[in-house]
Structure formats: structure tokens, C-alpha cells
Motif scaffolding. Structure first.
Motif, PDB file in Angstrom:
ATOM      1  N   PRO A  56      16.668 -18.282  18.736  1.00  0.00           N
ATOM      2  CA  PRO A  56      16.130 -18.263  19.963  1.00  0.00           C
ATOM      3  C   PRO A  56      14.563 -17.767  19.909  1.00  0.00           C
ATOM      4  CG  PRO A  56      17.537 -16.356  20.046  1.00  0.00           C
ATOM      5  CD  PRO A  56      17.716 -17.171  18.710  1.00  0.00           C
ATOM      6  N   ALA A  57      13.742 -18.188  20.759  1.00  0.00           N
ATOM      7  CA  ALA A  57      12.268 -17.622  20.887  1.00  0.00           C
ATOM      8  C   ALA A  57      12.330 -16.409  21.069  1.00  0.00           C
ATOM      9  CB  ALA A  57      11.517 -18.761  22.077  1.00  0.00           C
ATOM     10  N   SER A  58      13.215 -15.641  21.549  1.00  0.00           N
ATOM     11  CA  SER A  58      12.941 -14.112  21.351  1.00  0.00           C
ATOM     12  C   SER A  58      12.864 -13.731  20.248  1.00  0.00           C
ATOM     13  CB  SER A  58      14.267 -13.732  22.530  1.00  0.00           C
ATOM     14  OG  SER A  58      15.275 -14.069  21.871  1.00  0.00           O
ATOM     15  N   ALA A  59      13.533 -14.080  19.474  1.00  0.00           N
ATOM     16  CA  ALA A  59      13.407 -13.707  18.067  1.00  0.00           C
ATOM     17  C   ALA A  59      12.144 -13.400  17.496  1.00  0.00           C
ATOM     18  CB  ALA A  59      14.303 -14.430  16.946  1.00  0.00           C
ATOM     19  N   LEU A  60      11.015 -14.259  18.024  1.00  0.00           N
ATOM     20  CA  LEU A  60       9.828 -13.995  17.546  1.00  0.00           C
ATOM     21  C   LEU A  60       9.323 -12.920  17.753  1.00  0.00           C
ATOM     22  CD1 LEU A  60       8.401 -17.652  19.040  1.00  0.00           C
ATOM     23  CD2 LEU A  60       8.727 -16.828  16.547  1.00  0.00           C
ATOM     24  N   ASP A  61       9.648 -11.910  18.819  1.00  0.00           N
ATOM     25  CA  ASP A  61       9.060 -10.630  18.972  1.00  0.00           C
ATOM     26  C   ASP A  61       9.949  -9.410  18.339  1.00  0.00           C
ATOM     27  OD1 ASP A  61       7.158 -11.566  20.788  1.00  0.00           O
ATOM     28  OD2 ASP A  61       8.889 -12.097  22.222  1.00  0.00           O
ATOM     29  N   ALA A  62      10.878  -9.826  17.606  1.00  0.00           N
ATOM     30  CA  ALA A  62      11.625  -8.849  16.668  1.00  0.00           C
ATOM     31  C   ALA A  62      10.894  -8.561  15.524  1.00  0.00           C
ATOM     32  CB  ALA A  62      13.111  -9.593  16.600  1.00  0.00           C
ATOM     33  N   LEU A  63      11.395  -7.264  14.931  1.00  0.00           N
ATOM     34  CA  LEU A  63      10.992  -6.999  13.584  1.00  0.00           C
ATOM     35  C   LEU A  63      12.208  -7.414  12.614  1.00  0.00           C
ATOM     36  CD1 LEU A  63       9.355  -3.359  14.410  1.00  0.00           C
ATOM     37  CD2 LEU A  63       8.254  -5.377  13.352  1.00  0.00           C
ATOM     38  N   PRO A  64      11.822  -7.674  11.398  1.00  0.00           N
ATOM     39  CA  PRO A  64      13.038  -8.089  10.462  1.00  0.00           C
ATOM     40  C   PRO A  64      14.137  -6.884  10.736  1.00  0.00           C
ATOM     41  CG  PRO A  64      10.882  -8.541   9.557  1.00  0.00           C
ATOM     42  CD  PRO A  64      10.765  -7.681  10.540  1.00  0.00           C
ATOM     43  N   GLY A  65      13.790  -5.763  10.516  1.00  0.00           N
ATOM     44  CA  GLY A  65      14.761  -4.848  10.615  1.00  0.00           C
ATOM     45  C   GLY A  65      15.607  -4.866  11.918  1.00  0.00           C
ATOM     46  N   GLN A  66      15.183  -5.578  12.672  1.00  0.00           N
ATOM     47  CA  GLN A  66      16.163  -5.637  14.064  1.00  0.00           C
ATOM     48  C   GLN A  66      17.094  -6.833  14.170  1.00  0.00           C
ATOM     49  OE1 GLN A  66      12.576  -5.686  16.489  1.00  0.00           O
ATOM     50  NE2 GLN A  66      13.319  -3.825  17.468  1.00  0.00           N
TER      51      GLN A  66
ATOM     52  N   MET B 192       5.727  -6.566  10.095  1.00  0.00           N
ATOM     53  CA  MET B 192       5.204  -7.817  10.891  1.00  0.00           C
ATOM     54  C   MET B 192       6.423  -8.079  11.708  1.00  0.00           C
ATOM     55  SD  MET B 192       3.406 -10.554   8.520  1.00  0.00           S
ATOM     56  CE  MET B 192       1.873 -10.323   7.542  1.00  0.00           C
ATOM     57  N   LEU B 193       6.021  -8.705  13.021  1.00  0.00           N
ATOM     58  CA  LEU B 193       6.760  -9.223  13.786  1.00  0.00           C
ATOM     59  C   LEU B 193       7.235 -10.612  13.182  1.00  0.00           C
ATOM     60  CD1 LEU B 193       5.312  -8.549  17.286  1.00  0.00           C
ATOM     61  CD2 LEU B 193       7.409  -7.432  16.458  1.00  0.00           C
ATOM     62  N   VAL B 194       8.262 -11.104  13.567  1.00  0.00           N
ATOM     63  CA  VAL B 194       8.678 -12.630  13.080  1.00  0.00           C
ATOM     64  C   VAL B 194       7.591 -13.704  13.340  1.00  0.00           C
ATOM     65  CG1 VAL B 194      10.348 -14.394  13.520  1.00  0.00           C
ATOM     66  CG2 VAL B 194      11.276 -12.186  13.334  1.00  0.00           C
ATOM     67  N   ARG B 195       7.176 -13.339  14.508  1.00  0.00           N
ATOM     68  CA  ARG B 195       6.016 -14.534  15.119  1.00  0.00           C
ATOM     69  C   ARG B 195       4.797 -14.204  14.321  1.00  0.00           C
ATOM     70  NH1 ARG B 195       5.082 -15.917  20.117  1.00  0.00           N
ATOM     71  NH2 ARG B 195       6.241 -14.222  20.926  1.00  0.00           N
ATOM     72  N   GLU B 196       4.380 -13.194  13.709  1.00  0.00           N
ATOM     73  CA  GLU B 196       3.426 -12.831  12.663  1.00  0.00           C
ATOM     74  C   GLU B 196       3.686 -13.517  11.507  1.00  0.00           C
ATOM     75  OE1 GLU B 196       1.480  -8.882  14.760  1.00  0.00           O
ATOM     76  OE2 GLU B 196       3.144  -8.762  13.168  1.00  0.00           O
ATOM     77  N   ALA B 197       5.177 -13.307  10.834  1.00  0.00           N
ATOM     78  CA  ALA B 197       5.451 -13.740   9.576  1.00  0.00           C
ATOM     79  C   ALA B 197       5.386 -15.191   9.678  1.00  0.00           C
ATOM     80  CB  ALA B 197       6.890 -13.336   9.487  1.00  0.00           C
ATOM     81  N   LEU B 198       5.640 -15.724  10.691  1.00  0.00           N
ATOM     82  CA  LEU B 198       5.639 -17.209  10.912  1.00  0.00           C
ATOM     83  C   LEU B 198       4.192 -17.595  10.754  1.00  0.00           C
ATOM     84  CD1 LEU B 198       8.869 -18.148  12.957  1.00  0.00           C
ATOM     85  CD2 LEU B 198       8.667 -17.792  10.372  1.00  0.00           C
TER      86      LEU B 198
END
Ligand code: ADP
Ligand code: MG
Length: 293
Positions: free
Chosen positions: A158-168, A123-129
Motif C-alpha cells: 500500500p502507498a502507506s508503506a512509503l512512509d515507513a522505515l525498513p525496520g518497521q 531512509m524512508l521507503v519513499r526515499e529509498a525508491l
């Protein structure tokens, strides 16, 4: 003595109503790996009473197996007491129906030790939140997206973290995301169960400071659980020492450190004699990381 509201322990919000309270909670498990027909019982909690107040941190310390995680699972409604009461929102809960547990889960939120297992790796961070908001059907889609952007900022990413996967993300960043997710439903209480134990020492202090800052900004009650008594000291207003499912000592953290009464507390303190020599104000988790034996 208990930390129940009626007792008004010194230094506690005198007269304030607890956000959540446990009264004489017992939890018994069937011991793992014992006979199906004559199971051995494990008393994970044996008469635990405590209260959590707005704007204060309650530290819970004890060795592995002392019942800390069972306490956190009771507080968030993931576990049901074998006997005893949970009080929140002016209600005494004795029956843990699904609606009660869902309500409890909105009032109290937990951050566990390992953010890697707390977050779904796909799940992308955005989806997890956004997931808790979707599950509870809160707000319009636009309000949910705005809430997600707020949440990531609240934990210093930063807002850019929303598009990361936890593993990144790094371990510390992942724990920030787990904290943001815990905040999603605007809880009144955060239970942090060994929140830094799986992290690099270099980022531990940052996560602890973030939790304390959020407590102050949002007026949360914070329950901070650790096997490390010095970290608990640094963070806590009030403190509970647990041993084998029981509370062996409790009170204002500074009083317990100044004159520990219970032999078990003294043993825990004795494990870090060089730190004990320092005053509380000198102490910070950074010192432990850099200088502790
Ligand atoms: P801590 O978090 O302080 O290490 P726990 O609350 O996890 O302690 O565990 C308290 C006791 O309950 C331990 O003896 C543990 O082995 C036991 N226990 C915890 N969960 C279970 C379970 N699901 N089934 C059986 N025993 C359990
Ligand atoms: Mg635990």
C-alpha cells in the motif's frame, strides 16, 4: 555447449537476441587471508558463458562458493571480469569504464538475499525508491514522486508503506521494497540472488510469484539464483548448474530434471529424493515449505 544466442538451446527464444550475455568469463580473486607478497588465487569463475532472454527465467543453482554471486555481480557491473566479454545493447564490452558500468547498471538490476542490508535503515521507503531516480536525474520532481507511487503498487504494497522505515516492515515487505527499488530505473533484466533465503518460509512463495509476475508484466529477463535446486526448477525455463566456478550442466530446466547428465547435478537432486518423485506440475514452493524433509 553454452547458452549463447548462436547455440539456440532447445526451448530458448530461438533467434531472439539476448538482453545480456556473458562469454567465457573468468574471475580470479586474491584468496582472503593469504600472503600479501605471494597471494593465493581463487578462481571464482572459470569460463562462464550464459545468455538472458526477455520474458524468460534463467535459473542458476550450485552450492555455496560455486560462483553464483560472482556471476550476479558481473551481470550488474559491480565486478569486472579478469577475462572474457559481456555483451549488451549490441555492444561487446571488454573495458569496464565507469560510463559502461553505469549503463550496465541501468539495464540489469539486482535483488540480493538480505533486504535488511540492501536498504539503508535510516531512509524512508519513499526515499529509498526515489534515490536511484535522483542519482540518475530522471524526470521532473513530480514525475519522480509519481514513479515512486507506481513502484510501491507494482510490488503489492500500500502507498502507506512509503512512509515507513525498513525496520518497521516485515522481512517479506522489505524484500518487496528492495524489488521495487531494483525496478526504479526500468531495467531489462532482474538478477535475484537468493532472494528468499533470508525470509520466513511462509512468505517465500509470494516473493517468487511476484518476481515471475513482474517478469511477465514488464517483459523482463529474470536470472534466479539459488542453492536450492527444487526452487530453481519451479521458477526456471532454462537452468545452469554451477560447481567451483564452472557450468557443469545447462539446458531447459525440465530436461535437466528429467535426465540429469552431470554427476554433480544428480548429487544436488539426490539431496531432496522425496521431491524428485513428484512431477514438476505438482511441485510448488509451498509444498517444500510444508512437506519437505
Ligand atoms: P556463491 O554465491 O555461489 O556462494 P561466490 O560467487 O560468492 O559463490 O564465491 C565464489 C568463490 O569466490 C568462493 O570460493 C569465494 O570464497 C570466493 N570469493 C568471492 N568473493 C571474493 C572476494 N572478494 N575475495 C576473495 N574471494 C572471494
Ligand atoms: Mg552467493
Amino acid at each position: 555447449m553454452t547458452l549463447a544466442a548462436t547455440d539456440n538451446p532447445a526451448g530458448t527464444a530461438a533467434g531472439a537476441t539476448p538482453l545480456i550475455e556473458l562469454r567465457d568469463v573468468h574471475v580470479t580473486y586474491k584468496a582472503r587471508g593469504t600472503s600479501l607478497f605471494r597471494p593465493q588465487k581463487v578462481r571464482a569463475l572459470d569460463g562462464v558463458s550464459l545468455a538472458v532472454y526477455r520474458g524468460r527465467t534463467l535459473g542458476i543453482v550450485g552450492e555455496s562458493g560455486s560462483g553464483k554471486t560472482t556471476t550476479s555481480r558481473i551481470l550488474v557491473g559491480l565486478e569486472e571480469p579478469t577475462s572474457g566479454e559481456v555483451l549488451f545493447q549490441d555492444e561487446v564490452v571488454r573495458r569496464f569504464t565507469l560510463p559502461v558500468r553505469r549503463r550496465l547498471g541501468r539495464v540489469v538490476s539486482v535483488v540480493f538475499q538480505d533486504p535488511a542490508t540492501a536498504l539503508n535503515g535510516r531512509m524512508l521507503v519513499r526515499e529509498a525508491l526515489q534515490d536511484p531516480l535522483d542519482v540518475h536525474g530522471l524526470g521532473t520532481p513530480e514525475q519522480r514522486r509519481a514513479r515512486v507511487r507506481d513502484l510501491i503498487g507494482m510490488v503489492g504494497l500500500p502507498a502507506s508503506a512509503l512512509d515507513a522505515l525498513p525496520g518497521q516492515l516485515s522481512g517479506g515487505q522489505r524484500q518487496r521494497v528492495a524489488i521495487a527499488r531494483a525496478l526504479a530505473l526500468e531495467p531489462q533484466v532482474i538478477v535475484a540472488d537468493e532472494p528468499t533465503s533470508a525470509l520466513d518460509v511462509s512468505v517465500r512463495a509470494q516473493i517468487l510469484n511476484l518476481l515471475t509476475d513482474l517478469r511477465d508484466e514488464l517483459g523482463l529477463g529474470l536470472v534466479f539464483i539459488s542453492h536450492d535446486i527444487q526452487t530453481v526448477r519451479y521458477l526456471s525455463d532454462d537452468m545452469i548448474v554451477m560447481n567451483r566456478g564452472r557450468i557443469v550442466e545447462e539446458g531447459p530446466a525440465e530436461e535437466i530434471f528429467a535426465s540429469p547428465r552431470d554427476p554433480y547435478t544428480r548429487t544436488l537432486l539426490g539431496a531432496a529424493p522425496t521431491l524428485l518423485a513428484r512431477s514438476a506440475t505438482e511441485f510448488s514452493p509451498m509444498n517444500t515449505e510444508l512437506g519437505a524433509p
